[in-house]
Design a protein around this motif. Structure first.
Motif, PDB file in Angstrom:
ATOM      1  N   MET A   1       0.830  -1.200   0.000  1.00 39.09           N
ATOM      2  CA  MET A   1       0.000   0.000   0.000  1.00 39.09           C
ATOM      3  C   MET A   1       0.870   1.257   0.000  1.00 39.09           C
ATOM      4  O   MET A   1       0.617   2.213  -0.748  1.00 39.09           O
ATOM      5  CB  MET A   1      -0.922   0.016   1.224  1.00 39.09           C
ATOM      6  N   LEU A   2       1.927   1.273   0.832  1.00 38.38           N
ATOM      7  CA  LEU A   2       2.790   2.441   0.934  1.00 38.38           C
ATOM      8  C   LEU A   2       3.662   2.624  -0.305  1.00 38.38           C
ATOM      9  O   LEU A   2       4.170   3.728  -0.545  1.00 38.38           O
ATOM     10  CB  LEU A   2       3.666   2.331   2.190  1.00 38.38           C
ATOM     11  N   GLN A   3       3.841   1.568  -1.086  1.00 43.32           N
ATOM     12  CA  GLN A   3       4.629   1.653  -2.310  1.00 43.32           C
ATOM     13  C   GLN A   3       3.812   2.138  -3.504  1.00 43.32           C
ATOM     14  O   GLN A   3       4.380   2.421  -4.562  1.00 43.32           O
ATOM     15  CB  GLN A   3       5.240   0.288  -2.648  1.00 43.32           C
ATOM     16  N   LYS A   4       2.516   2.244  -3.336  1.00 42.33           N
ATOM     17  CA  LYS A   4       1.664   2.659  -4.456  1.00 42.33           C
ATOM     18  C   LYS A   4       2.016   4.069  -4.911  1.00 42.33           C
ATOM     19  O   LYS A   4       2.330   4.939  -4.102  1.00 42.33           O
ATOM     20  CB  LYS A   4       0.190   2.614  -4.042  1.00 42.33           C
ATOM     21  N   PRO A   5       1.963   4.301  -6.228  1.00 40.01           N
ATOM     22  CA  PRO A   5       2.194   5.665  -6.724  1.00 40.01           C
ATOM     23  C   PRO A   5       1.139   6.616  -6.161  1.00 40.01           C
ATOM     24  O   PRO A   5      -0.027   6.277  -6.026  1.00 40.01           O
ATOM     25  CB  PRO A   5       2.024   5.517  -8.246  1.00 40.01           C
ATOM     26  N   GLY A   6       1.574   7.778  -5.795  1.00 42.68           N
ATOM     27  CA  GLY A   6       0.632   8.772  -5.294  1.00 42.68           C
ATOM     28  C   GLY A   6       0.454   8.788  -3.795  1.00 42.68           C
ATOM     29  O   GLY A   6      -0.205   9.691  -3.255  1.00 42.68           O
ATOM     30  N   ILE A   7       1.022   7.804  -3.072  1.00 43.49           N
ATOM     31  CA  ILE A   7       0.955   7.845  -1.606  1.00 43.49           C
ATOM     32  C   ILE A   7       1.847   8.981  -1.118  1.00 43.49           C
ATOM     33  O   ILE A   7       3.045   9.005  -1.424  1.00 43.49           O
ATOM     34  CB  ILE A   7       1.393   6.508  -0.985  1.00 43.49           C
ATOM     35  N   PRO A   8       1.300   9.932  -0.356  1.00 42.45           N
ATOM     36  CA  PRO A   8       2.110  11.094   0.076  1.00 42.45           C
ATOM     37  C   PRO A   8       3.289  10.687   0.951  1.00 42.45           C
ATOM     38  O   PRO A   8       3.222   9.713   1.710  1.00 42.45           O
ATOM     39  CB  PRO A   8       1.109  11.936   0.866  1.00 42.45           C
TER      40      PRO A   8
ATOM     41  N   LEU B   1       4.708  13.161   2.829  1.00 38.77           N
ATOM     42  CA  LEU B   1       4.662  14.153   3.901  1.00 38.77           C
ATOM     43  C   LEU B   1       3.221  14.365   4.346  1.00 38.77           C
ATOM     44  O   LEU B   1       2.288  14.267   3.537  1.00 38.77           O
ATOM     45  CB  LEU B   1       5.251  15.485   3.425  1.00 38.77           C
ATOM     46  N   ASN B   2       3.067  14.670   5.641  1.00 42.88           N
ATOM     47  CA  ASN B   2       1.753  15.038   6.214  1.00 42.88           C
ATOM     48  C   ASN B   2       0.678  13.979   5.961  1.00 42.88           C
ATOM     49  O   ASN B   2      -0.498  14.295   5.760  1.00 42.88           O
ATOM     50  CB  ASN B   2       1.281  16.390   5.657  1.00 42.88           C
ATOM     51  N   TYR B   3       1.092  12.712   5.979  1.00 44.80           N
ATOM     52  CA  TYR B   3       0.187  11.619   5.624  1.00 44.80           C
ATOM     53  C   TYR B   3      -0.163  10.788   6.856  1.00 44.80           C
ATOM     54  O   TYR B   3       0.716  10.281   7.547  1.00 44.80           O
ATOM     55  CB  TYR B   3       0.855  10.732   4.573  1.00 44.80           C
ATOM     56  N   LEU B   4      -1.444  10.671   7.130  1.00 44.57           N
ATOM     57  CA  LEU B   4      -1.940   9.813   8.206  1.00 44.57           C
ATOM     58  C   LEU B   4      -3.133   9.045   7.669  1.00 44.57           C
ATOM     59  O   LEU B   4      -4.076   9.642   7.137  1.00 44.57           O
ATOM     60  CB  LEU B   4      -2.362  10.649   9.420  1.00 44.57           C
ATOM     61  N   THR B   5      -3.102   7.713   7.820  1.00 40.29           N
ATOM     62  CA  THR B   5      -4.205   6.916   7.297  1.00 40.29           C
ATOM     63  C   THR B   5      -4.467   5.711   8.190  1.00 40.29           C
ATOM     64  O   THR B   5      -3.637   5.327   9.009  1.00 40.29           O
ATOM     65  CB  THR B   5      -3.928   6.471   5.849  1.00 40.29           C
ATOM     66  N   GLY B   6      -5.615   5.116   8.001  1.00 41.62           N
ATOM     67  CA  GLY B   6      -6.059   3.959   8.773  1.00 41.62           C
ATOM     68  C   GLY B   6      -7.572   3.867   8.662  1.00 41.62           C
ATOM     69  O   GLY B   6      -8.162   4.336   7.683  1.00 41.62           O
ATOM     70  N   MET B   7      -8.204   3.284   9.668  1.00 43.26           N
ATOM     71  CA  MET B   7      -9.664   3.250   9.700  1.00 43.26           C
ATOM     72  C   MET B   7     -10.160   4.587  10.234  1.00 43.26           C
ATOM     73  O   MET B   7      -9.979   4.904  11.404  1.00 43.26           O
ATOM     74  CB  MET B   7     -10.173   2.105  10.578  1.00 43.26           C
TER      75      MET B   7
ATOM     76  N   VAL C   1      -1.151   4.503  10.185  1.00 42.37           N
ATOM     77  CA  VAL C   1       0.106   4.659   9.471  1.00 42.37           C
ATOM     78  C   VAL C   1       0.311   6.141   9.171  1.00 42.37           C
ATOM     79  O   VAL C   1      -0.647   6.854   8.841  1.00 42.37           O
ATOM     80  CB  VAL C   1       0.079   3.865   8.150  1.00 42.37           C
ATOM     81  N   PHE C   2       1.560   6.596   9.256  1.00 43.29           N
ATOM     82  CA  PHE C   2       1.821   8.015   9.013  1.00 43.29           C
ATOM     83  C   PHE C   2       3.214   8.215   8.439  1.00 43.29           C
ATOM     84  O   PHE C   2       4.138   7.415   8.674  1.00 43.29           O
ATOM     85  CB  PHE C   2       1.667   8.833  10.306  1.00 43.29           C
ATOM     86  N   SER C   3       3.340   9.253   7.636  1.00 41.94           N
ATOM     87  CA  SER C   3       4.666   9.643   7.151  1.00 41.94           C
ATOM     88  C   SER C   3       5.483  10.131   8.343  1.00 41.94           C
ATOM     89  O   SER C   3       4.963  10.749   9.267  1.00 41.94           O
ATOM     90  CB  SER C   3       4.557  10.717   6.072  1.00 41.94           C
ATOM     91  N   ASN C   4       6.780   9.862   8.287  1.00 43.27           N
ATOM     92  CA  ASN C   4       7.598  10.064   9.485  1.00 43.27           C
ATOM     93  C   ASN C   4       8.039  11.507   9.704  1.00 43.27           C
ATOM     94  O   ASN C   4       8.835  11.783  10.604  1.00 43.27           O
ATOM     95  CB  ASN C   4       8.823   9.139   9.453  1.00 43.27           C
TER      96      ASN C   4
ATOM     97  N   PRO D   1      -6.602  13.453   8.393  1.00 45.00           N
ATOM     98  CA  PRO D   1      -6.276  12.084   7.985  1.00 45.00           C
ATOM     99  C   PRO D   1      -6.789  11.810   6.572  1.00 45.00           C
ATOM    100  O   PRO D   1      -7.768  12.416   6.121  1.00 45.00           O
ATOM    101  CB  PRO D   1      -7.004  11.216   9.013  1.00 45.00           C
ATOM    102  N   THR D   2      -6.115  10.878   5.905  1.00 41.15           N
ATOM    103  CA  THR D   2      -6.472  10.513   4.542  1.00 41.15           C
ATOM    104  C   THR D   2      -7.042   9.096   4.524  1.00 41.15           C
ATOM    105  O   THR D   2      -6.514   8.210   5.192  1.00 41.15           O
ATOM    106  CB  THR D   2      -5.230  10.565   3.630  1.00 41.15           C
ATOM    107  N   SER D   3      -8.080   8.896   3.760  1.00 44.77           N
ATOM    108  CA  SER D   3      -8.626   7.555   3.607  1.00 44.77           C
ATOM    109  C   SER D   3      -7.608   6.687   2.873  1.00 44.77           C
ATOM    110  O   SER D   3      -6.983   7.136   1.901  1.00 44.77           O
ATOM    111  CB  SER D   3      -9.939   7.605   2.823  1.00 44.77           C
ATOM    112  N   PRO D   4      -7.400   5.427   3.287  1.00 42.69           N
ATOM    113  CA  PRO D   4      -6.443   4.568   2.593  1.00 42.69           C
ATOM    114  C   PRO D   4      -6.913   4.248   1.178  1.00 42.69           C
ATOM    115  O   PRO D   4      -8.106   4.388   0.871  1.00 42.69           O
ATOM    116  CB  PRO D   4      -6.395   3.314   3.470  1.00 42.69           C
TER     117      PRO D   4
END
Length: 383
Positions: free
Chosen positions: A241-248, A250-256, A293-296, A330-333
């Motif tokens: 999922m994190l390797q998909k093109p377009g996954i931010p 920076l400033n990325y938080l996702t989950g349920m 999950v979040f960008s570090n 947060p961003t929807s996965p």
């Protein structure tokens, strides 16, 4: 309060000789009493001056303040906390390493740099930069959960060609054997322990300490995940999922994602939060705490913004509040169906498609993982 006889109609000029003598002696007694107090304080300060040289004058001043005010166990925060839901704080803790921050309450009790790492693996991100760091909050005594994770999804150090690191975050507990925890870390090198008390009501502190560790010990990682110790984690699907093109990046938080969740005001509820802690009737959008999950780049931002956010004991909603204060959301996965909470029974095909499921026991995790990893297709009819 003044003389109790003022306004009582007693003529002061007609006091008895005994009363007059008492009035003469009283100032003398008070002077000696005050003199003795000053002497005690001077002795105490001198003791501080010749005590442990590692203490700064700021720390000594803090000790001096505690000496003068023995009625309070620790300094009160600047805001009110419901008396039944106070965050517990360890004032001091003996550690062989230098304090990472200046001791003492700063900002509030969930601000993570109020605490010290008393057990650490600070160099684990230096030899190989992780793509993903899995941070697992777990009770100090719960060795079974840690061992189950080490035998399943936590043993994977390279996933889909990416470096993955799994670490466990612990607080302090009176029920845990400190020597056994030390031996466990010497064997596995995956424990981090901080000087807060490890309780359910302190989960916000625990989460913020995780963020502080990521920000200070592993800032070069690309992504991180806070994942509970009772989770089945399909680590392959997560990395893909994190390797998909377009996954931010920076400033990325996702989950349920949790939208429009009301604050529970019932004192009988496990998730009760009083208005003194959180006055709004509704939480901002947040990601369910089972695993997000979040960008570090976010951990350092969370730590900084938390200075101005009053803590409350719903840790995942607190992270949602940090996002809101940062002007983020947060961003929807990519596939929201991959983040699931509970399932009634194990299904090999279903578990091959998801990222998270909450389990009941560590034995379930080991059994399900063993079946999931068996050779052959996960779903009937697939190749």
């Amino acid at each position: 309060m003044g003389d109790p006889e003022v306004g009582s109609g007693v003529n002061r000029s007609k006091r008895s000789p005994v009363e007059s003598l008492g009035l003469q002696k009283k100032p003398v007694f008070q002077a000696w009493f005050h003199f003795l107090i000053i002497i005690c304080i001077l002795v105490f300060v001198m003791c501080l001056a010749v005590s442990d040289g590692s203490l700064t004058w700021w720390e000594r001043l803090a000790l001096y303040k505690r000496f003068l005010n023995k009625t309070t166990k620790f300094q009160a925060p600047a805001y009110r906390i419901h008396p039944h839901h106070k965050f517990k704080l360890m004032e001091t803790h003996t550690t062989t390493e230098p304090p990472t921050v200046q001791p003492g309450i700063r900002y509030h009790q969930a601000y993570p740099r109020n605490y010290q790492f008393v057990m650490d693996n600070r160099d684990v991100c230096k030899s190989r930069t992780p793509f993903l760091v899995l941070m697992v909050p777990v009770a100090p005594h719960n060795v079974a959960a840690r061992d189950a994770i080490r035998q399943t999804w936590g043993k994977e150090s390279v996933v889909q060609g990416e470096v993955v690191l799994t670490l466990f975050m612990l607080g302090l507990s009176n029920d845990a054997d400190a020597e056994k925890i030390k031996q466990e870390n010497e064997q596995h090198h995956d424990l981090i322990q901080s000087s807060f008390m490890d309780t359910y009501l302190n989960l916000t502190i625990k989460t913020m300490v995780i963020m502080d560790w990521l920000a200070t010990r592993c800032p070069t990682a690309a992504y991180a995940m806070k994942v509970d110790s009772d989770m089945f984690l399909n680590i392959d699907n997560l990395v893909m999922m994190l390797q998909k093109p377009g996954i931010p990046k920076l400033n990325y938080l996702t989950g349920m994602l949790m939208w429009d969740r009301p604050v529970i005001r019932s004192k009988d509820s496990k998730w009760y939060v009083p208005e003194e802690m959180y006055p709004d009737p509704q939480y901002p959008t947040y990601t369910l705490g089972m695993g997000y999950v979040f960008s570090n780049d976010l951990p350092e931002k969370y730590v900084e913004i938390s200075k101005v956010i009053k803590p409350f004991n719903i840790e995942d909603a607190y992270i949602g509040m940090c996002m809101k204060k940062l002007g983020l959301a947060p961003t929807s996965p990519p596939d929201p169906s991959q983040f699931k909470a509970y399932n009634s029974k194990y299904n090999r095909c279903e578990y091959s498609k998801i990222i998270t499921y909450i389990l009941g026991t560590s034995e379930e995790l080991k059994n399900y993982w063993a079946d999931y990893k068996k050779p052959g297709p996960h779903c009937e009819g697939s190749t």
